[in-house]
Design a protein around this motif. Structure first.
Motif, mmCIF file in Angstrom:
data_model
loop_
_atom_site.group_PDB
_atom_site.id
_atom_site.type_symbol
_atom_site.label_atom_id
_atom_site.label_comp_id
_atom_site.label_asym_id
_atom_site.label_seq_id
_atom_site.Cartn_x
_atom_site.Cartn_y
_atom_site.Cartn_z
ATOM 1 N N GLU A 57 0.851 -1.188 0.000
ATOM 2 C CA GLU A 57 0.000 0.000 0.000
ATOM 3 C C GLU A 57 0.881 1.230 0.000
ATOM 4 O OE1 GLU A 57 -3.832 1.913 2.305
ATOM 5 O OE2 GLU A 57 -2.800 0.217 3.190
ATOM 6 N N ASP A 78 -2.723 -4.464 -11.357
ATOM 7 C CA ASP A 78 -2.944 -5.196 -10.116
ATOM 8 C C ASP A 78 -2.928 -4.290 -8.876
ATOM 9 O OD1 ASP A 78 -0.271 -4.688 -10.484
ATOM 10 O OD2 ASP A 78 0.411 -6.613 -9.716
ATOM 11 N N TRP A 79 -3.212 -2.988 -9.075
ATOM 12 C CA TRP A 79 -3.293 -2.032 -7.972
ATOM 13 C C TRP A 79 -4.635 -1.316 -8.030
ATOM 14 C CZ3 TRP A 79 0.444 -0.720 -4.230
ATOM 15 C CH2 TRP A 79 1.614 -1.477 -4.314
ATOM 16 N N ASP A 80 -5.222 -1.064 -6.842
ATOM 17 C CA ASP A 80 -6.511 -0.391 -6.734
ATOM 18 C C ASP A 80 -6.290 1.030 -6.207
ATOM 19 O OD1 ASP A 80 -9.253 0.064 -6.647
ATOM 20 O OD2 ASP A 80 -9.444 -0.779 -4.634
ATOM 21 N N TRP A 98 -2.951 3.752 -3.045
ATOM 22 C CA TRP A 98 -2.951 2.588 -3.920
ATOM 23 C C TRP A 98 -2.782 1.342 -3.051
ATOM 24 C CZ3 TRP A 98 -0.085 6.953 -5.083
ATOM 25 C CH2 TRP A 98 -0.398 7.610 -6.264
ATOM 26 N N LEU A 101 -3.560 -5.499 -5.237
ATOM 27 C CA LEU A 101 -4.553 -6.563 -5.263
ATOM 28 C C LEU A 101 -3.870 -7.932 -5.216
ATOM 29 C CD1 LEU A 101 -6.911 -5.024 -7.952
ATOM 30 C CD2 LEU A 101 -7.149 -4.967 -5.455
#
Length: 107
Positions: A57, A78-80, A98, A101
């Motif tokens: 994160e 692959d990051w939210d 960020w 995931l």
């Protein structure tokens, strides 16, 4: 001062110095690109060159008095990303956060 008192403070000094030497920050760099008017685009890069585990994160804060209308235009697949706007009513700086995931930024 007694010898034990001096040795105790010497030990405290050595422990403090060794803790300071092991404290390091992860490298976050950015490119700043002018878009138009008062719009700028930041492109961030993160290097995990100091931590032993994955970075899962990342949060970057933007000063309440200097930024408005934050927008995440891209993120790795692959990051939210989450965007929170600066809010003068609170007052609260804005930030991007960020979350990985899967995996993260490996050392």
């Amino acid at each position: 001062m007694g010898l034990i008192h001096v040795l105790k403070w010497a030990l405290v000094g050595v422990l403090a110095a060794s803790a300071a030497m092991s404290a390091r920050a992860t490298t976050v760099t950015y490119d700043l690109n002018f878009v138009s008017g008062t719009t700028w685009q930041y492109e961030f890069s993160v290097s995990n060159n100091t931590l032993s585990g994955d970075i899962e994160e990342l949060t970057i804060y933007f000063d309440l008095s200097a930024f408005t209308n934050l927008l995440a235009v891209a993120a790795p697949a692959d990051w939210d990303p989450i965007v929170v706007q600066p809010d003068t009513n609170l007052p609260q700086d804005g930030f991007f956060d960020w979350a990985a995931l899967a995996g993260g930024v490996v050392p």
